[in-house]
Write an enzyme that holds these catalytic residues in place. Structure first.
Site, PDB file in Angstrom:
ATOM      1  N   HIS A 108       0.792  -1.387  -0.073  1.00 44.09           N
ATOM      2  CA  HIS A 108      -0.410  -0.298   0.100  1.00 44.09           C
ATOM      3  C   HIS A 108       0.991   1.347   0.199  1.00 44.09           C
ATOM      4  O   HIS A 108       1.734   1.343   0.348  1.00 44.09           O
ATOM      5  CB  HIS A 108      -1.146   0.127   1.631  1.00 44.09           C
ATOM      6  CG  HIS A 108      -0.326  -0.048   2.600  1.00 44.09           C
ATOM      7  ND1 HIS A 108       0.186   0.874   2.868  1.00 44.09           N
ATOM      8  CD2 HIS A 108       0.186  -1.064   3.509  1.00 44.09           C
ATOM      9  CE1 HIS A 108       0.554   0.729   4.749  1.00 44.09           C
ATOM     10  NE2 HIS A 108       0.530  -0.314   4.063  1.00 44.09           N
ATOM     11  N   HIS A 149      11.970  -1.349 -12.694  1.00 43.49           N
ATOM     12  CA  HIS A 149      11.616  -2.920 -13.103  1.00 43.49           C
ATOM     13  C   HIS A 149      11.805  -3.487 -11.618  1.00 43.49           C
ATOM     14  O   HIS A 149      12.686  -3.146 -11.049  1.00 43.49           O
ATOM     15  CB  HIS A 149      12.995  -3.091 -13.635  1.00 43.49           C
ATOM     16  CG  HIS A 149      12.253  -5.179 -14.035  1.00 43.49           C
ATOM     17  ND1 HIS A 149      13.438  -5.558 -14.841  1.00 43.49           N
ATOM     18  CD2 HIS A 149      11.920  -6.209 -13.468  1.00 43.49           C
ATOM     19  CE1 HIS A 149      12.644  -7.238 -14.613  1.00 43.49           C
ATOM     20  NE2 HIS A 149      11.913  -7.260 -13.900  1.00 43.49           N
TER      21      HIS A 149
END
Length: 197
Positions: free
Chosen positions: A123, A132
């Protein structure tokens, strides 16, 4: 059904192709400057032949993705149906979210970023452009990852951490404090390769 051209034809590009097909869309062509690869329709410079399709970059290198992202095309965002993505997540254009990845509430994912297979982005993260997040990496809550950083396979980033742009976090590394200097970081806890903190 949307038609998608993939820039690149490596293994990463083929996994993206599988994700596109799983979404019910179709791969129009692979374009790669190595035109000897089986199935390549032409070089990347021939993209203008396909301007009625959408595009995604199937190349792992962040600098290459950044350079190609300036092409005047419509970008496709690929999110595998098996990925768990909160409706309260923002995902930038050209990004790919691979199978079984999890992106939880409040996360902001940049453009042309890779959230790879089974990666977890918790979150309220802010993940920059061209990042990446590798296979099986786990990013705790309220983490900021700067542009073009590569988080290696199975790496762990603790909650409330900030990582500057242009870093490489090695496979299996554990990041427990902020990283403010560009470099390659390895180990448990992660330290800059060659010494330092």
């Amino acid at each position: 059904m949307r038609r998608v051209v993939i820039l690149g034809a490596s293994g990463h590009a083929r996994v993206i192709a599988d994700t596109i097909k799983a979404c019910g869309d179709t791969v129009e062509a692979f374009l790669d400057d190595n035109t000897s690869i089986e199935g390549v329709a032409g070089s990347i410079s021939e993209y203008e032949k396909y301007l009625d399709a959408e595009f995604i970059i199937g190349i792992g290198n962040a600098d290459t993705r950044k350079n190609l992202s300036t092409l005047p095309v419509k970008w496709y965002t690929a999110i595998h149906p098996s990925a768990v993505v909160s409706p309260k997540v923002t995902i930038g254009e050209g990004t790919v979210v691979m199978p079984n990845a999890v992106i939880n509430s409040g996360a902001i994912i940049g453009k042309h970023t890779i959230i790879n297979t089974a990666a977890v982005v918790e979150h309220d993260n802010v993940i920059g452009d061209y990042v990446h997040i590798s296979v099986g990496a786990k990013i705790g809550g309220t983490v900021h990852v700067g542009e073009s950083t590569w988080i290696g396979i199975g790496a762990i980033v603790n909650n409330n951490i900030s990582i500057c742009g242009g870093c490489i976090i090695g496979a299996g590394a554990v990041v427990v404090k902020d990283i403010r200097m560009k470099g390659t970081y390895i180990g448990i806890p992660a330290k800059i390769y060659g010494g330092g903190v």
